[in-house]
Design an enzyme around this catalytic site. Structure first.
Site, PDB file in Angstrom:
ATOM      1  N   TYR A   1      -6.565  -1.301  -6.849  1.00  9.78           N
ATOM      2  CA  TYR A   1      -5.879  -2.462  -6.261  1.00  9.78           C
ATOM      3  C   TYR A   1      -5.229  -2.150  -4.916  1.00  9.78           C
ATOM      4  O   TYR A   1      -5.125  -1.006  -4.502  1.00  9.78           O
ATOM      5  CB  TYR A   1      -4.893  -3.101  -7.231  1.00  9.78           C
ATOM      6  CG  TYR A   1      -3.781  -2.276  -7.829  1.00  9.78           C
ATOM      7  CD1 TYR A   1      -3.172  -1.223  -7.160  1.00  9.78           C
ATOM      8  CD2 TYR A   1      -3.288  -2.608  -9.098  1.00  9.78           C
ATOM      9  CE1 TYR A   1      -2.130  -0.520  -7.714  1.00  9.78           C
ATOM     10  CE2 TYR A   1      -2.247  -1.907  -9.671  1.00  9.78           C
ATOM     11  CZ  TYR A   1      -1.664  -0.866  -8.968  1.00  9.78           C
ATOM     12  OH  TYR A   1      -0.621  -0.179  -9.532  1.00  9.78           O
ATOM     13  N   GLU A   2      -4.834  -3.243  -4.237  1.00  3.72           N
ATOM     14  CA  GLU A   2      -4.297  -3.192  -2.869  1.00  3.72           C
ATOM     15  C   GLU A   2      -5.277  -2.545  -1.893  1.00  3.72           C
ATOM     16  O   GLU A   2      -4.887  -1.852  -0.964  1.00  3.72           O
ATOM     17  CB  GLU A   2      -2.950  -2.453  -2.836  1.00  3.72           C
ATOM     18  CG  GLU A   2      -1.894  -3.010  -3.750  1.00  3.72           C
ATOM     19  CD  GLU A   2      -1.666  -4.509  -3.586  1.00  3.72           C
ATOM     20  OE1 GLU A   2      -1.989  -5.057  -2.520  1.00  3.72           O
ATOM     21  OE2 GLU A   2      -1.173  -5.136  -4.537  1.00  3.72           O
ATOM     22  N   GLY A   3      -6.544  -2.817  -2.093  1.00  2.72           N
ATOM     23  CA  GLY A   3      -7.591  -2.220  -1.271  1.00  2.72           C
ATOM     24  C   GLY A   3      -8.085  -0.950  -1.900  1.00  2.72           C
ATOM     25  O   GLY A   3      -7.349   0.035  -2.007  1.00  2.72           O
TER      26      GLY A   3
ATOM     27  N   ARG B   1       0.820  -1.212   0.000  1.00  8.83           N
ATOM     28  CA  ARG B   1       0.000   0.000   0.000  1.00  8.83           C
ATOM     29  C   ARG B   1       0.855   1.263   0.000  1.00  8.83           C
ATOM     30  O   ARG B   1       0.516   2.246  -0.648  1.00  8.83           O
ATOM     31  CB  ARG B   1      -0.962  -0.021   1.195  1.00  8.83           C
ATOM     32  CG  ARG B   1      -2.138  -0.946   0.938  1.00  8.83           C
ATOM     33  CD  ARG B   1      -3.029  -1.160   2.140  1.00  8.83           C
ATOM     34  NE  ARG B   1      -4.154  -2.005   1.768  1.00  8.83           N
ATOM     35  CZ  ARG B   1      -5.020  -2.525   2.613  1.00  8.83           C
ATOM     36  NH1 ARG B   1      -4.892  -2.293   3.903  1.00  8.83           N
ATOM     37  NH2 ARG B   1      -6.006  -3.284   2.184  1.00  8.83           N
TER      38      ARG B   1
END
Length: 565
Positions: free
Chosen positions: A430-432, A291
């Site tokens: 992406y990545e949350g 992140r």
């Protein structure tokens, strides 16, 4: 237009003039020998490598892209040679421990590297982008046998890694994952299932690929508590290939240089990483590292778009600017000055905040004082979701504003600016997703302790804001955010859904407050005298910080009925 040139002097100004990074790192025994001279040398060499070998491949990566045929993926011309030079030159191992084949340098230098790589060639950078997270995951949770076979290969980048989470029926809700892991008598597991959206699931950059896969053992409880993490390599030590296949790669809006794969596991032999049922604990080590790297992608992509737009505005003649007698350059027009200075403001302040967060990562690991380590952990926990969301949002929307500087020329591929906008869009997902980042910040981080941790962070913001105009604005925003947080804490007791309604606005308000802090740090430093810095600071005050009041008003209007109830 010319390929991206890493703004080495800008990066050095942030590290040395604004953040005084060598002095902060000198407090850490692990990095006490990392002085300014070493950092400057590393940044100089990094700039040469990224500008010279990675940036020139950006267009061909977009136009040719990754190609799939019969389960194999061939990367764009030049990508493999560049990657081999990358890992053999030690760039993949900047912050890995020396005992694992790394250089043991501070995380902030790794941050500068990945910002620059993302700006130069986002598609190519997706390949090594997960190495740091995979390394940390395996180092902290892998068995001695797995570490002996795989850790150094991942640390050095000789082998690349993937993060196999998402399934066709389960996007952000990982608890719905149904990939199976059947235990075997020899301690291994047979993994079966399909994973989608796997960046670099198949390619020809390295001789092996290490897949980290979330799966569920028979009889494991439903939901996230039943998930474990497994390591499945493409090739085993004896040279045989695992039962892992790339069924196809996705046709995407952008990032054509990076293969986004559908991966099928057909009883592929693998080994557990960490404890059974603790897969998400192990995976989140990887995701949290990713992140911050995604936030740095946002900084880098905005830097690339701004660099192109600024150069174009200084050479393109177009109409008369107000008060001019003859045809003017685009940069002479107030509308263009406002656009470019505003994006420069986001870029400069975002870089300061991201680099300080990278320093805090090392402080949390290595500082001899437990209280200072706890402060650093709190800083990283609270700023990481803010950075991931705010920087990626600005990469796309600010990149679109930079495209606007080109007019119609920006919409055609010849000038290269439209690629940055296309490539940037996925970073908000992406990545949350950015919405999940907002919920993570407000619900899981701020409300979980009644706002105590945030209050401590805001105390630091006030202490470091300084006496300048932006410093006073940072203090004002900090005071208002703390008061607003107290209102949300109280109102949420009567309406459990309230935080979810206001989370996005709350994260934006927090981001603006932190941008004010970063701007105040620049304002009080020699970096404020650098070309364009003063205009960017003025833009921060005039065009960026007023968003705080807007977000505060939106939240308070939502709070009113909740408090009345």
């Amino acid at each position: 237009m010319p390929d991206y040139l890493v703004p080495v002097e800008d990066l050095q100004a942030v590290l040395f003039d604004v953040l005084h990074a060598p002095a902060q790192l000198a407090e850490l025994p692990a990095h006490a020998d990392t002085d300014e001279a070493l950092m400057r040398q590393m940044l100089d060499e990094m700039g040469k490598f990224v500008s010279g070998q990675i940036a020139p491949l950006n267009r061909i990566g977009d136009e040719v892209g990754a190609q799939w045929k019969d389960g194999a993926v061939t990367m764009a011309p030049g990508f493999r040679d560049a990657y081999q030079a990358f890992w053999q030159g030690g760039w993949a191992a900047v912050s890995a421990a020396p005992e694992d084949g790394g250089q043991g340098l501070p995380a902030v230098l790794d941050a500068a590297l990945y910002e620059s790589l993302s700006a130069a060639n986002h598609g190519w950078t997706m390949a090594p982008g997960l190495l740091h997270g995979a390394y940390e995951c395996l180092k902290h949770h892998g068995s001695d046998a797995l570490k002996a076979e795989y850790l150094e290969k991942i640390a050095t980048g000789e082998w690349l890694a993937t993060m196999c989470l998402t399934e066709p029926h389960a996007g952000s809700d990982l608890g719905l994952a149904s990939t199976k892991a059947v235990p075997q008598a020899d301690g291994s597991y047979l993994i079966s299932g399909t994973k989608i959206f796997i960046s670099g699931g198949e390619h020809d950059l390295t001789d092996n690929i290490v897949h980290l896969v979330l799966a569920r053992e028979p009889g494991a409880p439903a939901g996230p508590k039943g998930l474990s993490l497994f390591l499945v390599p493409k090739f085993y030590a004896d040279g045989s290939r695992s039962a892992v296949a790339c069924e196809r790669i996705e046709e995407k809006m952008g990032l054509h240089g990076s293969p986004t794969c559908v991966m099928r596991f057909d009883e592929a032999r693998g080994w557990i990483v960490g404890a059974p049922g603790k897969g998400l604990n192990a995976m989140f080590v990887m995701m949290n590292a990713a992140r911050l790297h995604v936030a740095l992608q946002g900084v880098g992509l905005l830097s690339a778009a701004w660099q192109k737009a600024d150069a174009y505005a200084h050479e393109r003649k177009q109409m008369r600017a107000p008060g001019a007698k003859d045809t003017s350059l685009l940069i002479d027009h107030p509308a263009m000055q406002r656009t470019l200075a505003t994006q420069r403001a986001w870029l400069d302040a975002g870089r300061v905040l991201a680099y300080q967060t990278a320093i805090e990562l090392d402080v949390a690991k290595h500082h001899p004082d437990a209280e200072r380590r706890a402060q650093a952990e709190r800083w990283c926990a609270l700023t990481t979701p803010v950075l991931k969301s705010a920087c990626t949002h600005q990469a796309f929307h600010g990149g679109s504003d930079c495209l606007q500087v080109f007019g119609g020329h920006g919409y055609v591929s010849e000038w290269g600016i439209e690629q940055h906008v296309r490539d940037a869009r996925v970073a908000m997902i992406y990545e949350g997703t950015n919405e999940i980042q907002a919920i993570d910040l407000l619900v899981r981080k701020v409300l979980a302790d009644g706002g105590t941790g945030l209050a401590a962070l805001l105390d630091r913001v006030r202490a470091e804001a300084g006496e300048g105009p932006l410093g006073r604005e940072a203090v004002r925003c900090a005071d208002a955010l703390q008061a607003l947080t107290a209102q949300i804490v109280q109102a949420s007791q009567g309406d459990a859904t309230l935080p979810y309604w206001v989370a996005d606005d709350y994260l934006r308000a927090a981001a603006i407050a932190l941008m004010a802090w970063a701007g105040a740090r620049i304002e009080a430093s020699p970096a404020a005298a650098r070309p364009g810095a003063r205009a960017a600071l003025d833009a921060l005050a005039h065009w960026v910080l007023p968003e705080f009041d807007m977000r505060q008003t939106i939240i308070q209007r939502r709070l009113t009925p909740a408090q009345a109830a």
